[in-house]
Structures are given as structure tokens and as C-alpha cells.
Motif scaffolding. Structure first.
Motif, short mmCIF file in Angstrom:
data_model
loop_
_atom_site.label_atom_id
_atom_site.label_comp_id
_atom_site.label_asym_id
_atom_site.label_seq_id
_atom_site.Cartn_x
_atom_site.Cartn_y
_atom_site.Cartn_z
N ALA A 172 4.88 8.72 -29.69
CA ALA A 172 5.44 8.18 -30.93
C ALA A 172 6.32 7.00 -30.53
N ASP A 173 6.00 5.81 -31.05
CA ASP A 173 6.77 4.61 -30.76
C ASP A 173 7.65 4.32 -31.96
N ALA A 204 -1.52 7.13 -30.55
CA ALA A 204 -0.11 6.84 -30.77
C ALA A 204 0.23 6.89 -32.25
N ILE A 205 1.48 7.23 -32.52
CA ILE A 205 2.05 7.10 -33.86
C ILE A 205 3.07 5.98 -33.76
N VAL A 223 9.17 6.88 -27.63
CA VAL A 223 9.88 5.70 -27.17
C VAL A 223 10.80 5.23 -28.29
N LEU A 224 12.06 5.01 -27.96
CA LEU A 224 13.01 4.40 -28.88
C LEU A 224 13.59 3.19 -28.17
N GLY A 243 4.00 -3.67 -32.40
CA GLY A 243 2.99 -2.70 -31.97
C GLY A 243 2.38 -2.96 -30.61
N TYR A 244 2.94 -3.91 -29.86
CA TYR A 244 2.33 -4.27 -28.58
C TYR A 244 2.37 -3.14 -27.55
#
Length: 250
Positions: free
Chosen positions: A25-26, A47-48, A93-94, A32-33
């Protein structure tokens, strides 16, 4: 075949901490890269991608469609982890946000966050407070990295909920102030970029100290005392990082 996406040094450092096969989850995906690159490198199966703003999410949607990845990227509009259900992703990822906002996202999305195997976090401010938050709210810091990108230093932290990570090792030494401020694993890394960052921070505080000498009043004296304490901490941090860099260079 379209030309491969080239990630910035900051995003490359983040991508390097994403484990192969992760259901990612990004959060704050922007263009969105990151998920696109990870998918095209076969590092992740899906991925979300989440963003709180419609504009960035539409840009991400356009980029995902251009790369033919629409079936692998679930794009969602929402705040933080609120649009995720526990178990939908096993890693997150944050990045691209300040430490206080990142801590809020983790706190408000605690039920989801505690189901992740690990998180890759790149706070852009308040690193001492953010590390303290992690270490006092059930997270274990597993690794750290630092890169210099377009005139700024960026820190990347890999952490895990303690019950899902390695856990608190028996007898492990608690993190002290210097480690929370400048990173236990960064100071031990031996990377020249860490020493350059610390020296720049020392120069910044020395300039503040010089300005405070010219000021008058109790508040200036109080601030001067704080700055002098920080300079002492930085001297110790620099000494630790120098030893690690010398050792790494041997």
C-alpha cells in the motif's frame, strides 16, 4: 516497450527497502511512480495506491494506464490508512509528509497498521519525535537509510509492529536522545552522506548560537542553552558516525 521509469534517489532509497513479493500500500502515492517501478521490476505482485487529493490520484491513474498496469494497481482516494481494510496489504510506504502527520496516520489507522509485516517511512520533519513515537507505540525500527536529493537530505526508516517484526530483544539497549534525533542505524552505517548531514546540522546550530549571543532577555538565554545542548549531542553523533565511516573504509 516504453522507456523504464527512472526514480529519484529518494524514491530509490524507499524502493530498496520494499521486500520482494510484498502486497504494498503506497500512502500518498502522488504520481504513482513508486508502485509502477516496483511492478515493472517484478518486485511486487500488486499495489494499492492511495492519495488524499484528487489531482495527484488522477495523475497516478494516467501513469498506471499508460504503463498497462491498471489490473495490478488499485487506486483509492482517501486519508491515510482509512481506505484500507486490515489484511489487504502486508506492507506500506508512507512518504512525502511531515513526521506529525505520519504519526497521526499510524495512530488513526492503528488496527490496519498493526497487521503490516513492515512499513517504509520517510518523514520530512520532526525525526526525533517521530522515532520516539514509533519506539513508544509498539514499533521496532529495523533499518534506516539517508540520501541527498535535489539539495535536501532525506531519511528512510524501515519499521515493523513489534509483535510482527523481530520484537524487542531481551536486554536490548533503549534508544538514547542522540539515536532518536539522528538515527541509531544511520550513525552505525558508515555512509559519508550521514556525516555530511551531521556537519551541516552542526553549522546550522553554530550560526543560531552566534545570533543568540547578540540577543538579550531570558528567552534568548533559554534558547541558547537548548542550542548548546544540541551542539553537544551533534558532536557525539559526528564522532560516532566518523568511527563507523573509518571502519567501513578499511
Amino acid at each position: 516497450m516504453e522507456k523504464r521509469i527512472c526514480l529519484s534517489p529518494r524514491l530509490m532509497a524507499i524502493a530498496a527497502m520494499v521486500e520482494e513479493g510484498s502486497l504494498l500500500a503506497d500512502i500518498g502515492t502522488d504520481h504513482g511512480y513508486l508502485p509502477i517501478w516496483l511492478l515493472e521490476e517484478k518486485r511486487i505482485p500488486s499495489a494499492i495506491a492511495v492519495d488524499v487529493q484528487k489531482g495527484p490520484l488522477l495523475r497516478a491513474k494516467s501513469h498506471v494506464e499508460e504503463r498497462g498496469l491498471s489490473s495490478l494497481v488499485d487506486l483509492r482516494l482517501g486519508d491515510g490508512l482509512s481506505v484500507l481494510s486490515p489484511g489487504e496489504a502486508d506492507a506500506a510506504v508512507l512518504a512525502g509528509m511531515g513526521g506529525p502527520l505520519m504519526a497521526r496516520i499510524l495512530k488513526e489507522g492503528q488496527k490496519t497498521a498493526e497487521t503490516f509485516r513492515y512499513l517504509v517511512l520517510s518523514p520530512q520533519s520532526d525525526l526525533f519525535s517521530f522515532r520516539h513515537y514509533l519506539l513508544t507505540n509498539g514499533y521496532r525500527i529495523l533499518d534506516e537509510d539517508m540520501v541527498f536529493d535535489e539539495g535536501k537530505y532525506y531519511t528512510v526508516i524501515k519499521a515493523a509492529p513489534s509483535r510482527q517484526g523481530r520484537g524487542e530483544e531481551k536486554g536490548e539497549r533503549p534508544w538514547d536522545y542522540i539515536e532518536k534525533a539522528y538515527g541509531r542505524y544511520l550513525l552505525q552505517s558508515g555512509k559519508p552522506v550521514v556525516l555530511r548531514f551531521l556537519k551541516k546540522e552542526k553549522e546550522k546550530y553554530e550560526a543560531i548560537k552566534e545570533g543568540l549571543f547578540l540577543a538579550k532577555g531570558g528567552r534568548a538565554e533559554e534558547r541558547l542553552s537548548q542550542v548548546e545542548r544540541e551542539l553537544l549531542a551533534l558532536e557525539k553523533a559526528i564522532a560516532t558516525a566518523k568511527v563507523a565511516e573509518d571502519k567501513d573504509g578499511q
